[in-house]
Scaffold this motif. Structure first.
Motif, PDB file in Angstrom:
ATOM      1  N   VAL A 292     -10.549   8.215   6.700  1.00 32.02           N
ATOM      2  CA  VAL A 292     -11.234   6.922   6.651  1.00 32.02           C
ATOM      3  C   VAL A 292     -11.443   6.442   8.076  1.00 32.02           C
ATOM      4  O   VAL A 292     -10.753   6.889   9.004  1.00 32.02           O
ATOM      5  N   SER A 293     -12.377   5.514   8.265  1.00 31.97           N
ATOM      6  CA  SER A 293     -12.618   4.969   9.597  1.00 31.97           C
ATOM      7  C   SER A 293     -11.520   3.962   9.939  1.00 31.97           C
ATOM      8  O   SER A 293     -10.798   3.485   9.039  1.00 31.97           O
ATOM      9  N   PRO A 294     -11.382   3.588  11.208  1.00 32.54           N
ATOM     10  CA  PRO A 294     -10.387   2.573  11.569  1.00 32.54           C
ATOM     11  C   PRO A 294     -10.591   1.258  10.822  1.00 32.54           C
ATOM     12  O   PRO A 294      -9.617   0.633  10.382  1.00 32.54           O
ATOM     13  N   ARG A 295     -11.839   0.821  10.642  1.00 33.66           N
ATOM     14  CA  ARG A 295     -12.093  -0.435   9.942  1.00 33.66           C
ATOM     15  C   ARG A 295     -11.720  -0.316   8.462  1.00 33.66           C
ATOM     16  O   ARG A 295     -11.155  -1.253   7.870  1.00 33.66           O
ATOM     17  N   GLU A 296     -12.036   0.840   7.867  1.00 27.39           N
ATOM     18  CA  GLU A 296     -11.670   1.054   6.460  1.00 27.39           C
ATOM     19  C   GLU A 296     -10.147   1.066   6.300  1.00 27.39           C
ATOM     20  O   GLU A 296      -9.621   0.529   5.318  1.00 27.39           O
ATOM     21  N   TRP A 297      -9.460   1.641   7.269  1.00 23.77           N
ATOM     22  CA  TRP A 297      -7.999   1.658   7.214  1.00 23.77           C
ATOM     23  C   TRP A 297      -7.443   0.234   7.303  1.00 23.77           C
ATOM     24  O   TRP A 297      -6.533  -0.130   6.568  1.00 23.77           O
ATOM     25  N   ARG A 298      -8.040  -0.586   8.184  1.00 24.45           N
ATOM     26  CA  ARG A 298      -7.571  -1.960   8.350  1.00 24.45           C
ATOM     27  C   ARG A 298      -7.797  -2.767   7.070  1.00 24.45           C
ATOM     28  O   ARG A 298      -6.917  -3.511   6.637  1.00 24.45           O
ATOM     29  N   LEU A 299      -8.963  -2.589   6.464  1.00 26.29           N
ATOM     30  CA  LEU A 299      -9.234  -3.318   5.221  1.00 26.29           C
ATOM     31  C   LEU A 299      -8.278  -2.889   4.113  1.00 26.29           C
ATOM     32  O   LEU A 299      -7.798  -3.710   3.330  1.00 26.29           O
ATOM     33  N   ALA A 300      -8.004  -1.598   4.037  1.00 22.10           N
ATOM     34  CA  ALA A 300      -7.121  -1.092   2.999  1.00 22.10           C
ATOM     35  C   ALA A 300      -5.691  -1.562   3.186  1.00 22.10           C
ATOM     36  O   ALA A 300      -4.967  -1.783   2.203  1.00 22.10           O
ATOM     37  N   SER A 301      -5.279  -1.753   4.435  1.00 21.32           N
ATOM     38  CA  SER A 301      -3.903  -2.163   4.686  1.00 21.32           C
ATOM     39  C   SER A 301      -3.742  -3.672   4.697  1.00 21.32           C
ATOM     40  O   SER A 301      -2.621  -4.186   4.683  1.00 21.32           O
ATOM     41  N   ALA A 302      -4.852  -4.438   4.698  1.00 23.10           N
ATOM     42  CA  ALA A 302      -4.773  -5.894   4.753  1.00 23.10           C
ATOM     43  C   ALA A 302      -4.017  -6.495   3.588  1.00 23.10           C
ATOM     44  O   ALA A 302      -3.184  -7.380   3.777  1.00 23.10           O
ATOM     45  N   PRO A 303      -4.256  -6.056   2.314  1.00 25.01           N
ATOM     46  CA  PRO A 303      -3.496  -6.629   1.204  1.00 25.01           C
ATOM     47  C   PRO A 303      -1.999  -6.424   1.372  1.00 25.01           C
ATOM     48  O   PRO A 303      -1.205  -7.293   1.033  1.00 25.01           O
ATOM     49  N   GLU A 304      -1.611  -5.278   1.887  1.00 25.51           N
ATOM     50  CA  GLU A 304      -0.177  -5.001   2.106  1.00 25.51           C
ATOM     51  C   GLU A 304       0.389  -5.970   3.129  1.00 25.51           C
ATOM     52  O   GLU A 304       1.502  -6.493   2.953  1.00 25.51           O
ATOM     53  N   GLN A 305      -0.408  -6.257   4.169  1.00 26.43           N
ATOM     54  CA  GLN A 305       0.055  -7.184   5.175  1.00 26.43           C
ATOM     55  C   GLN A 305       0.208  -8.575   4.601  1.00 26.43           C
ATOM     56  O   GLN A 305       1.164  -9.272   4.872  1.00 26.43           O
ATOM     57  N   ALA A 306      -0.793  -8.953   3.766  1.00 26.77           N
ATOM     58  CA  ALA A 306      -0.744 -10.275   3.155  1.00 26.77           C
ATOM     59  C   ALA A 306       0.479 -10.420   2.265  1.00 26.77           C
ATOM     60  O   ALA A 306       1.175 -11.430   2.254  1.00 26.77           O
ATOM     61  N   GLY A 307       0.772  -9.374   1.483  1.00 30.93           N
ATOM     62  CA  GLY A 307       1.921  -9.402   0.612  1.00 30.93           C
ATOM     63  C   GLY A 307       3.214  -9.465   1.386  1.00 30.93           C
ATOM     64  O   GLY A 307       4.183 -10.097   0.977  1.00 30.93           O
ATOM     65  N   ALA A 308       3.218  -8.769   2.554  1.00 29.07           N
ATOM     66  CA  ALA A 308       4.448  -8.738   3.353  1.00 29.07           C
ATOM     67  C   ALA A 308       4.716 -10.106   3.955  1.00 29.07           C
ATOM     68  O   ALA A 308       5.853 -10.497   4.180  1.00 29.07           O
ATOM     69  N   ASP A 309       3.617 -10.850   4.227  1.00 31.79           N
ATOM     70  CA  ASP A 309       3.797 -12.193   4.788  1.00 31.79           C
ATOM     71  C   ASP A 309       4.373 -13.125   3.753  1.00 31.79           C
ATOM     72  O   ASP A 309       5.023 -14.105   4.088  1.00 31.79           O
TER      73      ASP A 309
END
Length: 309
Positions: A292-309
């Motif tokens: 995946v591209s860097p931007r696609e990776w960031r979008l995919a990992s964003a929900p995980e970050q939100a949940g971790a917060d």
């Protein structure tokens, strides 16, 4: 009493040829190149101590090579230990390159090609012994050649001052000194060989991790920092099944992926932080590695970050 051979006894026009003969007669057949032939001077003082030959070489700049052809023709099985007394020097053998300063010790083996380079006036004390009298394994000796042994700790700290003062002696005293010197040479080999290549590779990987964000990090800069040749560096990594350049890229991509998932910095900023000078190249490399591209990776990992917060 020392046998001293010096160019001072020769006409200026004959000094370089005489020096070549002196060096080959004192040690083993060698090729000698002198950059300043018109003003060249040098001397060798040779002594014997039991099975050891003790030689002190004081001379102007030169490059000395033991070529594969000379090895094949002569086949001399001598081990040499150099103790640098004056000026810098460089010893190259077995894919390694040792940069020497006064007090440093270095082994080199006449059974394989090697090169000695002295960029200016120098003095080196050389201990030469037939290989059969040195009781160490071939593998241990091979591991320690062209490695600068610094006199700041361990066996080198004891050996350097002792060998610097060692002179020829006769009778029982000479025999005991010769035995002590041989034991010390063996201890130097075993002590140096006790640091295996895997340990050296760990140190190099730690260095890479520390300098990962530097765009000019390269095999050449890594090898120079560890005083080894680029060829030997590649050899260390080839045993792991990955090239040095590939290892650096893998580590940079891994760190970039972690940053993309936990920071709001732009993709270009993350790429730059970890040593990628071209953002487009970074994106292509990232996608090739992770699908995946860097931007696609960031979008995919964003929900995980939100949940971790």
């Amino acid at each position: 009493m020392s046998m001293v051979l010096t160019t001072d006894t020769q006409p200026e026009a004959e000094r370089v040829a005489f020096w070549h003969e002196v060096v080959c007669r004192s040690f083993v057949p060698l090729n000698v190149a002198t950059p300043d032939a018109d003003a060249f001077s040098g001397s060798v003082a040779n002594d014997r101590l039991g099975r050891l030959q003790l030689s002190t070489v004081h001379a102007a700049a030169q490059r000395v090579r033991r070529t594969p052809r000379l090895v094949a023709e002569a086949g001399d099985e001598f081990v040499l230990l150099g103790l640098q007394n004056l000026g810098p020097g460089v010893v190259t053998q077995d894919g390694r390159r040792a940069v020497l300063h006064p007090g440093d010790l270095v082994f080199y083996d006449a059974a394989r090609p090697y090169e000695l380079w002295f960029p200016g006036e120098f003095e080196m004390k050389v201990f030469m012994v037939p290989r059969r009298f040195l009781g160490v394994a071939d593998a241990d000796l091979h591991r320690i050649t062209a490695t600068a042994l610094r006199p700041d700790s361990g066996v080198p700290a004891l050996a350097s001052p002792f060998l610097a003062k060692l002179t020829a002696a006769d009778g029982v005293a000479g025999e005991r000194l010769a035995a002590s010197a041989l034991n010390l040479l063996e201890s130097l080999v075993l002590d140096g060989a006790a640091t295996p290549e895997p340990t050296q590779l760990l140190r190099i990987r730690a260095f890479i991790a520390e300098h990962l964000g530097e765009p000019d990090l390269s095999p050449a800069s890594i090898a120079a920092a560890h005083r080894i040749s680029v060829r030997y560096l590649h050899k260390l990594f080839s045993a792991e099944g990955v090239s040095v350049v590939r290892w650096i890229q893998q580590q940079r991509l891994a760190e970039s992926r972690r940053d993309l998932g936990r920071t709001s910095a732009t993709v270009a900023a993350v790429a730059h932080r970890w040593g990628f000078s071209d953002a487009a190249h970074f994106s292509r490399s990232f996608k090739a590695a992770y699908g995946v591209s860097p931007r696609e990776w960031r979008l995919a990992s964003a929900p995980e970050q939100a949940g971790a917060d």
